[in-house]
Design a protein around this motif. Structure first.
Motif, PDB file in Angstrom:
ATOM      1  N   VAL A 176       0.401  -1.291   0.249  1.00 39.63           N
ATOM      2  CA  VAL A 176       0.002  -0.345   0.095  1.00 39.63           C
ATOM      3  C   VAL A 176       1.376   1.499  -0.322  1.00 39.63           C
ATOM      4  N   GLY A 177       1.835   1.229   0.782  1.00 43.73           N
ATOM      5  CA  GLY A 177       3.365   2.114   1.257  1.00 43.73           C
ATOM      6  C   GLY A 177       2.507   3.217   1.076  1.00 43.73           C
ATOM      7  N   GLN A 178       1.327   3.419   1.448  1.00 40.73           N
ATOM      8  CA  GLN A 178       0.599   5.272   2.339  1.00 40.73           C
ATOM      9  C   GLN A 178       0.772   5.369   3.803  1.00 40.73           C
ATOM     10  N   PRO A 179       1.602   6.553   4.174  1.00 37.54           N
ATOM     11  CA  PRO A 179       1.729   6.994   5.762  1.00 37.54           C
ATOM     12  C   PRO A 179       0.299   6.506   7.128  1.00 37.54           C
ATOM     13  N   ASN A 180      -0.158   7.389   5.821  1.00 34.96           N
ATOM     14  CA  ASN A 180      -1.804   6.860   7.047  1.00 34.96           C
ATOM     15  C   ASN A 180      -2.754   5.829   7.123  1.00 34.96           C
ATOM     16  N   ILE A 181      -1.559   4.899   6.417  1.00 38.38           N
ATOM     17  CA  ILE A 181      -2.294   3.421   6.928  1.00 38.38           C
ATOM     18  C   ILE A 181      -1.367   2.293   7.625  1.00 38.38           C
ATOM     19  N   LYS A 182      -2.185   1.720   8.585  1.00 41.48           N
ATOM     20  CA  LYS A 182      -0.689   1.277   9.693  1.00 41.48           C
ATOM     21  C   LYS A 182      -1.577  -0.027  10.545  1.00 41.48           C
ATOM     22  N   LEU A 183      -0.704  -0.538  11.408  1.00 37.95           N
ATOM     23  CA  LEU A 183      -1.319  -1.447  11.843  1.00 37.95           C
ATOM     24  C   LEU A 183      -0.988  -1.470  13.075  1.00 37.95           C
ATOM     25  N   GLN A 184      -2.778  -1.802  13.127  1.00 35.40           N
ATOM     26  CA  GLN A 184      -3.105  -2.497  14.961  1.00 35.40           C
ATOM     27  C   GLN A 184      -2.490  -3.584  15.497  1.00 35.40           C
ATOM     28  N   MET A 185      -1.474  -3.492  16.434  1.00 35.49           N
ATOM     29  CA  MET A 185      -1.493  -4.453  17.414  1.00 35.49           C
ATOM     30  C   MET A 185      -2.335  -4.867  18.107  1.00 35.49           C
ATOM     31  N   ASP A 186      -3.007  -6.355  18.441  1.00 34.00           N
ATOM     32  CA  ASP A 186      -3.772  -7.199  19.102  1.00 34.00           C
ATOM     33  C   ASP A 186      -3.079  -7.917  19.903  1.00 34.00           C
ATOM     34  N   ILE A 187      -1.836  -7.727  20.942  1.00 36.81           N
ATOM     35  CA  ILE A 187      -1.477  -8.199  21.512  1.00 36.81           C
ATOM     36  C   ILE A 187      -2.178 -10.081  21.850  1.00 36.81           C
ATOM     37  N   PHE A 188      -2.790 -10.045  22.237  1.00 37.35           N
ATOM     38  CA  PHE A 188      -3.491 -11.219  22.851  1.00 37.35           C
ATOM     39  C   PHE A 188      -3.410 -12.625  20.890  1.00 37.35           C
ATOM     40  N   HIS A 189      -3.848 -11.650  19.484  1.00 34.38           N
ATOM     41  CA  HIS A 189      -4.196 -12.301  18.403  1.00 34.38           C
ATOM     42  C   HIS A 189      -2.558 -12.685  18.689  1.00 34.38           C
ATOM     43  N   TRP A 190      -1.796 -11.724  18.606  1.00 36.24           N
ATOM     44  CA  TRP A 190      -0.053 -12.068  18.186  1.00 36.24           C
ATOM     45  C   TRP A 190       0.469 -13.102  18.991  1.00 36.24           C
ATOM     46  N   GLN A 191      -0.062 -12.967  20.119  1.00 38.65           N
ATOM     47  CA  GLN A 191       0.684 -14.471  20.960  1.00 38.65           C
ATOM     48  C   GLN A 191       0.253 -15.710  20.929  1.00 38.65           C
ATOM     49  N   ILE A 192      -0.983 -15.259  20.572  1.00 34.12           N
ATOM     50  CA  ILE A 192      -1.692 -17.250  19.740  1.00 34.12           C
ATOM     51  C   ILE A 192      -1.008 -16.969  18.340  1.00 34.12           C
ATOM     52  N   MET A 193      -0.606 -16.462  17.717  1.00 31.14           N
ATOM     53  CA  MET A 193      -0.056 -16.989  16.213  1.00 31.14           C
ATOM     54  C   MET A 193       1.266 -17.230  16.074  1.00 31.14           C
ATOM     55  N   ASP A 194       1.614 -16.563  16.734  1.00 35.92           N
ATOM     56  CA  ASP A 194       3.609 -15.738  16.707  1.00 35.92           C
ATOM     57  C   ASP A 194       4.194 -16.083  17.618  1.00 35.92           C
ATOM     58  N   GLY A 195       3.824 -15.624  18.562  1.00 39.25           N
ATOM     59  CA  GLY A 195       4.486 -15.339  20.501  1.00 39.25           C
ATOM     60  C   GLY A 195       5.572 -14.478  19.220  1.00 39.25           C
ATOM     61  N   ASN A 196       6.731 -14.524  20.282  1.00 39.18           N
ATOM     62  CA  ASN A 196       8.243 -14.006  20.341  1.00 39.18           C
ATOM     63  C   ASN A 196       8.010 -12.529  20.324  1.00 39.18           C
ATOM     64  N   LEU A 197       7.125 -12.271  21.440  1.00 38.43           N
ATOM     65  CA  LEU A 197       6.567 -10.531  21.060  1.00 38.43           C
ATOM     66  C   LEU A 197       7.726  -9.808  21.197  1.00 38.43           C
ATOM     67  N   THR A 198       8.448  -9.441  22.008  1.00 34.58           N
ATOM     68  CA  THR A 198       9.547  -8.740  21.852  1.00 34.58           C
ATOM     69  C   THR A 198      10.472  -8.904  20.821  1.00 34.58           C
ATOM     70  N   GLN A 199      10.392  -9.151  20.122  1.00 35.14           N
ATOM     71  CA  GLN A 199      11.637  -9.083  19.196  1.00 35.14           C
ATOM     72  C   GLN A 199      10.359  -9.199  17.838  1.00 35.14           C
ATOM     73  N   ASN A 200       8.787  -9.192  18.176  1.00 30.59           N
ATOM     74  CA  ASN A 200       7.968  -8.864  16.485  1.00 30.59           C
ATOM     75  C   ASN A 200       7.762  -7.556  17.503  1.00 30.59           C
ATOM     76  N   ILE A 201       7.478  -6.765  18.661  1.00 25.66           N
ATOM     77  CA  ILE A 201       6.969  -5.214  18.650  1.00 25.66           C
ATOM     78  C   ILE A 201       7.626  -4.109  18.659  1.00 25.66           C
ATOM     79  N   ILE A 202       9.478  -4.466  18.695  1.00 21.23           N
ATOM     80  CA  ILE A 202      10.516  -4.141  18.067  1.00 21.23           C
ATOM     81  C   ILE A 202      10.480  -4.014  16.765  1.00 21.23           C
ATOM     82  N   LYS A 203      10.296  -5.460  15.987  1.00 19.38           N
ATOM     83  CA  LYS A 203      10.672  -5.284  14.630  1.00 19.38           C
ATOM     84  C   LYS A 203       9.235  -4.048  13.911  1.00 19.38           C
ATOM     85  N   TYR A 204       8.272  -4.338  14.203  1.00 22.46           N
ATOM     86  CA  TYR A 204       6.743  -3.490  13.400  1.00 22.46           C
ATOM     87  C   TYR A 204       6.378  -2.198  14.144  1.00 22.46           C
TER      88      TYR A 204
END
Length: 274
Positions: A176-204
């Motif tokens: 998309v490449g547009q600065p006003n479209i961003k990522l919504q981080m729901d920690i509940f969903h991220w933990q279930i799907m991928d874990g690795n929360l610290t590194q994913n927080i830093i990365k994204y």
């Protein structure tokens, strides 16, 4: 370090009360300065305006309309053949957002069509989502509104949801490449799907526009029994300078008010250390 800011998701909290206007006042009385909600579209807009003004709270996030819930819809952003409905829903969401001075809209991706296999439709759905997000970015930029996309886990919550992990979302945001479209981080969903929360927080972190929280696996209060150490996670977000709101999107184990000890402890600690 600035203290974290929390908002009450009134689609999940204060559901002891019959309508959103009452929940807005309850959130303010509990100490929240902001609220968010999924779908407000069955509520009278003028009444919502009066309630937020009287309570002195900010509305920080709403979702685009889900579509036909009874038919199994949960958003339309990536669903083939539903582009016109997505655009109509976007305009309705903008109408509510502008009236409530809300600066963020979650642009819901939607589900894999019934009878379709994920692998067979993922490329088509991604292309449609990118197209719809690009369209939305232009309209939202004119209103000063940020669009958000949220991965929802497909292991527990919604097996057919199209957007299910931060890595997939990051690829789409890059296209998309547009600065006003961003990522919504729901920690509940991220933990279930991928874990690795610290590194994913830093990365994204650079593309995160909003955060939501709940304990795993029960989706209850952050201090309830579960997998996540929210003291650590809050410290991490503070250390990286997160300045946006954190939505409290969880299922209270009892009454909402009885389960707010965790946030009162956080607020007290901030007063004592500053």
């Amino acid at each position: 370090m600035a203290p974290l800011k929390f908002c009450a998701n009134i689609s999940w909290l204060f559901t002891e009360l019959p309508d959103f206007s009452h929940r807005i006042h309850a959130a303010a009385s509990a100490g929240f300065q902001a609220v968010e909600a999924a779908w407000l579209y069955d509520s009278d807009l003028k009444e919502l305006q009066r309630a937020t003004a009287a309570a002195g709270v900010e509305v920080v996030l709403i979702n685009t309309p889900p579509g036909d819930v009874k038919a199994g819809d949960l958003g339309l952003g990536a669903v083939p053949g539903r582009e016109a409905e997505f655009r109509q829903g976007l305009l309705l969401a903008i109408e509510y957002a502008k009236a409530l001075d809300c600066k963020r809209i979650h642009l819901m991706a939607g589900r894999i069509p019934v009878g379709s296999q994920r692998k067979a439709v993922v490329k088509e759905m991604e292309a449609i989502f990118v197209q719809n997000l690009t369209y939305a970015a232009d309209i939202l930029s004119k209103e000063g509104i940020t669009g958000l996309i949220e991965p929802i886990n497909t292991k527990i919550t919604d097996p057919r949801y199209f957007l299910d992990c931060p890595h997939q979302a990051a690829v789409i945001l890059d296209k998309v490449g547009q600065p006003n479209i961003k990522l919504q981080m729901d920690i509940f969903h991220w933990q279930i799907m991928d874990g690795n929360l610290t590194q994913n927080i830093i990365k994204y972190f650079p593309i995160i526009g909003h955060i939501q929280i709940a304990q795993v696996p029960g989706r209850n209060e952050p201090d309830s029994a579960g997998e996540l150490n929210y003291t650590y996670l809050f410290n991490t977000l503070e250390n990286y300078g997160y300045l946006g709101y954190i939505g409290c999107e969880y299922k209270p184990l009892g009454s909402t008010k009885e389960g707010l000890g965790w946030i009162k402890d956080y607020w007290t600690q901030q007063v004592m250390t500053r």
